[in-house]
Design an enzyme around this catalytic site. Structure first.
Site, PDB file in Angstrom:
ATOM      1  CE  LYS A  99       7.991 -16.310  -5.287  1.00  0.00           C
ATOM      2  NZ  LYS A  99       8.255 -15.643  -4.013  1.00  0.00           N
ATOM      3  CE  LYS A 131      13.221 -15.207   0.625  1.00  0.00           C
ATOM      4  NZ  LYS A 131      13.108 -16.217   1.651  1.00  0.00           N
TER       5      LYS A 131
END
Ligand code: NAP
Length: 298
Positions: free
Chosen positions: A239, A171
């Site tokens: 993030k 991811k």
């Protein structure tokens, strides 16, 4: 059918929980702000009033939370999942968090007699609403197989990519590719605008060739109309690029292009655009070119 406790009913979690309820699973949803349980209840699910209430009877506990500290708190806190889930329960963490945090939480879950797979998703809000997410799964093979019916209810591409944490590593790579795509799409549109090009025509023909991508299909129109409502917030992509940067450093791999893109995303956030969709990276690129970041006809 499975009894599922679903924690985190935000932009992604809410439509995913709704699909699980519509598929006939018994879904108890918990969200910190209780009003977000509405769509799940309408779809036949139940609003839980605490994490304990959501997970006590559950065979599967699904999480869709923003960041590593949120997942750690919800799993290991005094009133968290580990304290209340029945032994043998399977935790499916759909959140995008740090791979090293995932492996540590996996070890703590196993110590408590629980199972945990990391299952971060790609496909955005549109993919969550259409149940067509791409899901990269990390964990023990038998746990991933046990999770598969739930995963296939919310996703159309489900791939076991390795042991615990591997889903998060894949991811992280996904987020690197998406951010780079968005940055170059924004640069191309600012360039075309500066030349007075026919923008819809340009986007149409670019989409049919090698420059075509899911990013172009989903984000070009948002940039051209300056429609930057989320979607996937700049704060969350910031993030994720922090996760990628740290993991690359750990592997001693430079991110020459990704490093620049991470700085552009950080600048977008610092300019006050953190709650906008990541297509708002366009605004930073437009500012760099001395152009209006809002005016649709600069
Ligand atoms: P979101 O809309 O902000 O939803 C997050 C949910 O988690 C909210 O319902 C929030 O509750 C809850 N929450 C936040 N902090 C919490 C805490 N400390 N304890 C308990 N609950 C907490 O975010 P999202 O867009 O759904 O993203 C969720 C995850 O999916 C992130 O890891 C993101 O990177 C990933 N993701 C997002 C997309 C996308 O397109 N949005 C795509 C792929 C992956 P409140 O309502 O009280 O704030």
């Amino acid at each position: 059918m499975t009894t599922i406790g679903f924690i985190g009913l935000g932009i992604m979690g809410s439509p995913m929980a709704v699909h699980l309820a519509r598929a006939g699973h018994a879904v108890a949803g918990y969200n910190r702000s209780p009003e977000k349980t509405g769509p799940l209840v309408e779809a036949g699910g139940r609003a839980a009033d605490s994490i304990a209430d959501a997970v006590r009877e559950a065979d599967v506990v699904a999480l869709m939370l923003p960041d590593s500290p949120d997942v750690t708190r919800v799993l290991t806190g005094e009133d968290g999942v580990f304290a209340h889930a029945a032994p043998g329960s399977l935790v499916i963490d759909f959140s995008t968090i740090r791979p090293d945090v995932t492996t540590e939480l996996h070890a703590r879950a196993v110590d408590r007699g629980l199972r945990l797979v990391d299952a971060p998703v790609s496909g955005g809000q549109a993919g969550a609403e259409a149940a067509s997410l791409s899901i990269m799964v990390g964990g023990a093979a038998e746990d991933v197989e046990a999770a598969r019916p739930v995963l296939e209810t919310v996703g159309s591409t489900v791939v076991h990519v390795g042991p615990s944490g591997a889903g998060q590593t894949v991811k992280a790579a996904n987020q690197l590719i998406v951010a780079g795509n968005i940055a170059l799409l924004a640069e191309a549109l600012v360039f075309l605008e500066a030349h007075g090009a026919d923008l819809p025509a340009a986007v149409e023909v670019l989409g049919g060739g090698l420059a075509g991508s899911a990013v172009l299909t989903q984000k070009a129109a948002k940039m051209l109309t300056r429609d930057f409502g989320p979607g996937f917030r700049i704060d969350l992509h910031h993030k994720d690029l922090g996760i990628v940067t740290a993991a690359a450093r750990e592997a001693e791999v430079p991110l020459a292009v990704g490093g620049i893109v991470a700085q552009l995303v950080a600048a977008t956030r610092a300019a006050g655009d953190g709650s906008l969709d990541h297509s708002a990276l366009y605004r930073t690129i437009a500012r760099l070119a001395g152009r209006s970041p809002w005016d649709p006809t600069p």
